[in-house]
Design a protein around this motif. Structure first.
Motif, PDB file in Angstrom:
ATOM      1  N   ASN A  31      10.906   0.328  -0.930  1.00 54.54           N
ATOM      2  CA  ASN A  31      10.316   0.527   0.392  1.00 54.54           C
ATOM      3  C   ASN A  31       8.816   0.791   0.293  1.00 54.54           C
ATOM      4  OD1 ASN A  31       9.812   3.386   0.022  1.00 54.54           O
ATOM      5  ND2 ASN A  31      12.000   3.712   0.300  1.00 54.54           N
ATOM      6  N   ARG A  32       8.160   0.854   1.423  1.00 53.90           N
ATOM      7  CA  ARG A  32       6.700   0.968   1.448  1.00 53.90           C
ATOM      8  C   ARG A  32       6.197   2.241   0.784  1.00 53.90           C
ATOM      9  NH1 ARG A  32       3.900  -2.616   4.298  1.00 53.90           N
ATOM     10  NH2 ARG A  32       5.048  -4.071   5.621  1.00 53.90           N
ATOM     11  N   MET A  33       6.940   3.341   0.874  1.00 52.31           N
ATOM     12  CA  MET A  33       6.473   4.587   0.294  1.00 52.31           C
ATOM     13  C   MET A  33       6.437   4.509  -1.230  1.00 52.31           C
ATOM     14  SD  MET A  33       5.512   6.557   2.695  1.00 52.31           S
ATOM     15  CE  MET A  33       4.916   5.037   3.461  1.00 52.31           C
ATOM     16  N   VAL A  34       7.368   3.787  -1.826  1.00 53.49           N
ATOM     17  CA  VAL A  34       7.352   3.600  -3.281  1.00 53.49           C
ATOM     18  C   VAL A  34       6.118   2.797  -3.684  1.00 53.49           C
ATOM     19  CG1 VAL A  34       8.521   2.510  -5.233  1.00 53.49           C
ATOM     20  CG2 VAL A  34       9.838   3.830  -3.563  1.00 53.49           C
ATOM     21  N   PHE A  35       5.829   1.738  -2.934  1.00 52.41           N
ATOM     22  CA  PHE A  35       4.654   0.919  -3.256  1.00 52.41           C
ATOM     23  C   PHE A  35       3.349   1.681  -2.988  1.00 52.41           C
ATOM     24  CE2 PHE A  35       7.774  -2.572  -2.498  1.00 52.41           C
ATOM     25  CZ  PHE A  35       7.787  -3.034  -3.806  1.00 52.41           C
ATOM     26  N   LEU A  36       3.347   2.552  -1.984  1.00 49.53           N
ATOM     27  CA  LEU A  36       2.181   3.396  -1.734  1.00 49.53           C
ATOM     28  C   LEU A  36       1.913   4.271  -2.957  1.00 49.53           C
ATOM     29  CD1 LEU A  36       0.037   4.623   0.241  1.00 49.53           C
ATOM     30  CD2 LEU A  36       1.809   6.268   0.916  1.00 49.53           C
ATOM     31  N   TYR A  37       2.952   4.912  -3.474  1.00 53.34           N
ATOM     32  CA  TYR A  37       2.818   5.757  -4.660  1.00 53.34           C
ATOM     33  C   TYR A  37       2.322   4.962  -5.862  1.00 53.34           C
ATOM     34  CZ  TYR A  37       4.794   7.388  -9.102  1.00 53.34           C
ATOM     35  OH  TYR A  37       4.990   7.685 -10.422  1.00 53.34           O
ATOM     36  N   LEU A  38       2.916   3.798  -6.104  1.00 52.96           N
ATOM     37  CA  LEU A  38       2.566   3.013  -7.289  1.00 52.96           C
ATOM     38  C   LEU A  38       1.128   2.501  -7.221  1.00 52.96           C
ATOM     39  CD1 LEU A  38       5.868   1.012  -7.801  1.00 52.96           C
ATOM     40  CD2 LEU A  38       5.027   2.912  -9.188  1.00 52.96           C
ATOM     41  N   ARG A  39       0.697   2.088  -6.044  1.00 52.56           N
ATOM     42  CA  ARG A  39      -0.679   1.587  -5.925  1.00 52.56           C
ATOM     43  C   ARG A  39      -1.688   2.720  -6.059  1.00 52.56           C
ATOM     44  NH1 ARG A  39       1.599  -2.567  -2.117  1.00 52.56           N
ATOM     45  NH2 ARG A  39       1.229  -4.561  -3.166  1.00 52.56           N
ATOM     46  N   ASP A  40      -1.355   3.899  -5.512  1.00 53.37           N
ATOM     47  CA  ASP A  40      -2.225   5.054  -5.723  1.00 53.37           C
ATOM     48  C   ASP A  40      -2.321   5.364  -7.215  1.00 53.37           C
ATOM     49  OD1 ASP A  40      -2.905   5.501  -3.080  1.00 53.37           O
ATOM     50  OD2 ASP A  40      -1.307   6.951  -2.719  1.00 53.37           O
ATOM     51  N   TYR A  41      -1.192   5.322  -7.883  1.00 57.25           N
ATOM     52  CA  TYR A  41      -1.167   5.652  -9.307  1.00 57.25           C
ATOM     53  C   TYR A  41      -1.877   4.584 -10.144  1.00 57.25           C
ATOM     54  CZ  TYR A  41       0.569   7.242 -13.788  1.00 57.25           C
ATOM     55  OH  TYR A  41       0.631   7.705 -15.070  1.00 57.25           O
ATOM     56  N   ASN A  42      -1.812   3.351  -9.697  1.00 57.24           N
ATOM     57  CA  ASN A  42      -2.405   2.243 -10.439  1.00 57.24           C
ATOM     58  C   ASN A  42      -3.913   2.426 -10.639  1.00 57.24           C
ATOM     59  OD1 ASN A  42      -1.425  -0.649 -11.352  1.00 57.24           O
ATOM     60  ND2 ASN A  42      -3.472  -0.928 -10.500  1.00 57.24           N
ATOM     61  N   ALA A  43      -4.544   3.265  -9.789  1.00 53.76           N
ATOM     62  CA  ALA A  43      -5.965   3.545  -9.965  1.00 53.76           C
ATOM     63  C   ALA A  43      -6.228   4.349 -11.237  1.00 53.76           C
ATOM     64  CB  ALA A  43      -6.499   4.314  -8.746  1.00 53.76           C
ATOM     65  N   LEU A  44      -5.211   5.068 -11.715  1.00 52.43           N
ATOM     66  CA  LEU A  44      -5.345   5.876 -12.921  1.00 52.43           C
ATOM     67  C   LEU A  44      -4.941   5.115 -14.178  1.00 52.43           C
ATOM     68  CD1 LEU A  44      -3.745   9.141 -11.532  1.00 52.43           C
ATOM     69  CD2 LEU A  44      -6.097   8.958 -12.324  1.00 52.43           C
ATOM     70  N   GLU A  45      -3.907   4.299 -14.046  1.00 54.77           N
ATOM     71  CA  GLU A  45      -3.342   3.601 -15.199  1.00 54.77           C
ATOM     72  C   GLU A  45      -2.732   2.295 -14.707  1.00 54.77           C
ATOM     73  OE1 GLU A  45      -0.169   4.558 -18.807  1.00 54.77           O
ATOM     74  OE2 GLU A  45      -0.271   5.856 -17.050  1.00 54.77           O
TER      75      GLU A  45
END
Length: 819
Positions: free
Chosen positions: A590-604
């Motif tokens: 769902n969108r909340m999972v992708f929100l988390y992953l894209r936020d995290y992708n800025a770090l790694e």
């Protein structure tokens, strides 16, 4: 005052180095990779009295166990303020967890350490953290771009890694700038967009999110209560985080942990010789004052502490150094040549051209009495970490060596640790090593933590594990039942189901949190949910072949966003495959999972950047809903939505599927199940977390295999409903209603760490019902065997309970709705 540094976990297939500094009154934890919580449970040690968590970096390698550990702290009643220190990006890392990490009774103080010190900031000799026991200092270590060759991770004394320090308040001072409106005024604007925030305002927004996640304003949550906590979300909570300022992702932190200075002993004989008798004057001198005394001959004399108190002890020090690559070595060495950390280094050895040789020379620059504990994947063996689960698997391997393979391990390192050019007190890092700092003693193993480590002695003996008479009887009966049975003919019989994790919200010694792998012969793998530690479970199951499995992983389905995610770790490991996968990984959620992953992708990098080595293709679960329409009919019009159905079509082609659909089920958070139908005629239905729902029955009618959660026992219907889960009986009834041929029950509560209750003998004509166990490798065509083995497995667990003793206290999870 006694204190020590201990190794909770070392580098292994399923853990990263975690070091615990322990005093009678407090503990501090350095690095919390995946499986940190489970490592505590396995060792029978506890996290009580924890005051601080210190991270050498904020990637999946060192910090991915943080959300699960924080929620475990809260649910076990830990009420003290938790200080969390880490490098630049720490606030971003914590705020990215906002949709699945919340505890109202926990208060945290994030201390983000900038990658470089501004001129007006305090000097490096001011600790980033200080309490009655220790002072912690941090040294930023960055990678130099000239050399990026991978080197060993080396540690002086226990090891961890970190990135920069924020001095007293954790806030970085900057040059004066024009007055900006307060944050509350900014976020109250109807068009507030967090992505527009920069600088101090962005940092304050991240702090505001963390305060929302951990307000520390309530007592320990009552796990037996049916009341659900609802989080009040500030405006912008569901929007992406502000852009992360440019910083060195490869930077780490070195730590110096300095213990208390212990005063010397009071010399009573010397005091009496000087005329200082017991009484108020002596008490004043003991407190550090100078007094005047009159001797027997009438002579006045000043007596101070230096006259009657011995020299104080130098404080013990633990250095935690992290060198992820040879490119970090010059920066680390430079940090010890001058500044606050130079006091710990006795001589600057000659310069070496080769980085690794330079590091060896650097190690020799410390005083002779220092112990060097080295954590390097090349030089450290890979023994079994979770020996209780592995010992049971070893026993069951003698029941069926195909379904219950022995977890992969190695008691020999890839390379021997040659200490010829290293200090004499050098050894590799082992879990459960204790280094007493005061009083000082050489490193030793924690015998209490290893008291129940039966796996390795048995495999080294070369003999099969000893079974009780009852177990031998059960094993023989089960094997005879299987040998005499008529093997059912099942479509899709060669499809393999690997139950990597069969627990629910929190891990136990015997069960990791939920994760199930499907292997479609000749086509690839699908992963259904990926709880924390799933990467380690994959590694233990497949050993050296795990990279082939990761390369062949075509789809991950995440049923809902939950607190113990192992998804980022798997995606990060996939980025390291060399050569990279040719095909993308399709991620359904769902969108909340992708929100988390894209936020995290800025770090790694996880696979969401345009130049990612291993691409991740999002598929929104609403777009492949079994009723062929998005739930609620929301039209976002973004790339995820427009591309989801095309991506689902490509996924079906890759795995030979007729179709793949989601079905909305009923849980506290928004949750979906999955329907997989293959062109060969078999189908698998995965329930996700849910109460019994007819939607699943309608969407999955006639399934070859139903994998359904069975969190609670049959006598806990009311509690199951309160927590929005299913009982064993309810899950079986769903399977019967959909006319499923096989049912695999999983996702068991931590109340049942070994064998779930309510086993019943299968009657002729009944559908096949199997209980899942970690590391079971079951072909759909062999699912029926699990019923025949049930009593034998139950007896094996009874034996293990007699051997290992009681289970640790079960920690229940709070009811929180953050969606």
């Amino acid at each position: 005052m006694s204190w020590n540094a201990s190794v909770l976990s070392s580098v292994s297939s399923d853990t990263e180095p975690t070091v615990v500094i322990t005093f009678d009154s407090a503990k501090c934890i350095f690095n919390v990779g995946e499986n940190t919580t489970r490592a505590f449970l396995q060792s029978r040690r506890n996290w009580k009295k924890t005051r601080g968590v210190f991270l050498t970096s904020v990637g999946t390698q060192r910090a991915s166990g943080l959300p699960g550990l924080l929620m475990t702290f809260a649910d076990s009643g830990l009420t003290s303020l938790i200080n969390i220190a880490g490098p630049a990006g720490l606030l971003h890392f914590m705020a990215a967890m906002r949709k699945y990490t919340f505890r109202k009774n926990l208060s945290v103080n994030p201390i983000e350490i900038p990658a470089s010190r501004l001129p007006d900031e305090p000097p490096d000799d001011i600790p980033i953290y200080k309490d009655d026991n220790i002072s912690v200092f941090a040294l930023p270590v960055s990678a130099e771009v000239q050399s990026l060759e991978v080197a060993s991770e080396s540690v002086t004394l226990p090891h961890s890694e970190i990135n920069v320090v924020n001095r007293r308040s954790g806030k970085r001072k900057r040059s004066p700038s024009p007055a900006a409106p307060p944050l509350q005024e900014v976020i109250s604007h109807p068009d507030f967009d967090p992505t527009t925030l920069v600088g101090d305002m962005a940092q304050e927004w991240l702090r505001h999110i963390v305060r929302t996640m951990f307000p520390g304003s309530a007592a320990k949550p009552d796990a037996s209560s049916t009341k659900v906590e609802h989080v009040s979300q500030p405006s912008g909570f569901n929007r992406p985080l502000p852009s992360l300022p440019a910083c060195n992702r490869r930077a780490t932190l070195a730590y110096a942990v300095v213990g208390p200075r212990v005063r010397g002993k009071f010399d009573v004989k010397r005091a009496e010789a000087l005329g200082l008798k017991a009484g108020p004057l002596r008490a004043r001198v003991a407190r550090g004052q100078t007094v005047t005394v009159v001797s027997k001959d009438g002579v006045k004399r000043s007596v101070g502490p230096s006259d009657v108190v011995g020299a104080s002890e130098d404080p013990g020090t633990v250095l935690i150094l992290d060198t992820p690559s040879s490119a970090h070595i010059p920066s680390l060495v430079k940090g010890f040549e001058s500044g606050a950390f130079s006091k710990y280094w006795t001589n600057g050895s000659e310069k070496k051209d080769h980085a690794l040789s330079g590091y060896k020379a650097f190690m020799k620059g410390f005083k002779d009495g220092m112990h060097h504990i080295v954590a390097s994947r090349d030089h450290v063996p890979d023994p079994i970490t979770f020996t209780s689960a592995a010992f049971n698997q070893l026993r069951l391997n003698h029941l069926d060596n195909d379904i219950f393979p022995v977890p992969k391990y190695s008691l020999e390192a890839k390379k021997a640790l040659d200490i010829t050019d290293l200090p004499s007190n050098t050894d590799y890092m082992r879990a459960h090593t204790i280094i007493d700092v005061r009083p000082p003693r050489p490193p030793l193993r924690d015998s209490e933590a290893e008291a129940n480590y039966f796996f390795h002695p048995v495999v080294l003996s070369g003999e099969p594990p000893t079974l009780s008479d009852a177990a031998r009887t059960r094993f023989s009966e089960a094997r005879a039942r299987v040998n005499e049975a008529t093997v059912p003919d099942v479509t899709g019989k060669d499809v393999m189901v690997v139950t990597l994790g069969t627990g629910s919200a929190i891990p136990s010694k015997y069960r990791n949190v939920s994760g199930t792998l499907l292997c479609i012969p000749g086509l690839g793998y699908m992963l259904l949910d990926a709880g924390g530690g799933t990467w380690g479970q994959l590694s233990r199951n497949y050993g050296a072949d795990v990279c082939d499995v990761l390369r062949g992983l075509k789809c991950i389905f995440i049923s809902h966003i939950h607190g113990n995610h192992g998804l980022a770790k798997i995606l990060a490991m996939r980025q390291q495959l060399d050569p990279p996968p040719e095909e993308p990984l399709y991620l359904i959620s769902n969108r909340m999972v992708f929100l988390y992953l894209r936020d995290y992708n800025a770090l790694e990098e996880l696979g969401f950047s345009e130049d990612a080595r291993a691409r991740v293709v999002p598929i929104l679960n609403d777009e492949i809903h079994w009723r062929n329409k998005g739930r609620g009919g929301c039209n976002h019009g973004d790339q995820d939505q427009t591309g989801s159905r095309l991506a689902a079509g490509a996924l079906c082609k890759t795995l030979g599927l007729q179709k793949i659909n989601t079905v909305d089920v009923e849980h506290r958070a928004r949750c979906h199940g999955l329907i997989v139908k293959h062109l060969d005629g078999w189908s698998v239905v995965f329930s996700g977390d849910t109460v019994p729902t007819q939607k699943l029955v309608q969407a999955g009618t006639g399934a070859t295999l139903l994998i359904h959660e069975a969190t609670m026992a049959n006598d806990q219907v009311e509690m199951a409903r309160a927590k929005m889960h299913s009982t064993f009986g309810q899950a079986i009834d769903i399977g019967k209603s959909m006319n499923a041929r096989n049912i695999l029950l999983t996702h068991f509560s931590a109340r049942y760490p070994k064998m779930p209750p309510s086993i019943s003998e299968r009657q002729a004509g009944d559908l096949v019902v199997a209980f899942a166990f970690d590391h079971a490798n079951i072909k759909i065509g062999d699912m029926w065997k699990m019923g025949a083995y049930a009593r034998a497995i139950e007896q094996s667990f009874i034996d293990i309970a007699d051997i290992e003793g009681d289970e640790p206290e079960v920690i229940d999870v709070a009811h929180v709705d953050i969606n």
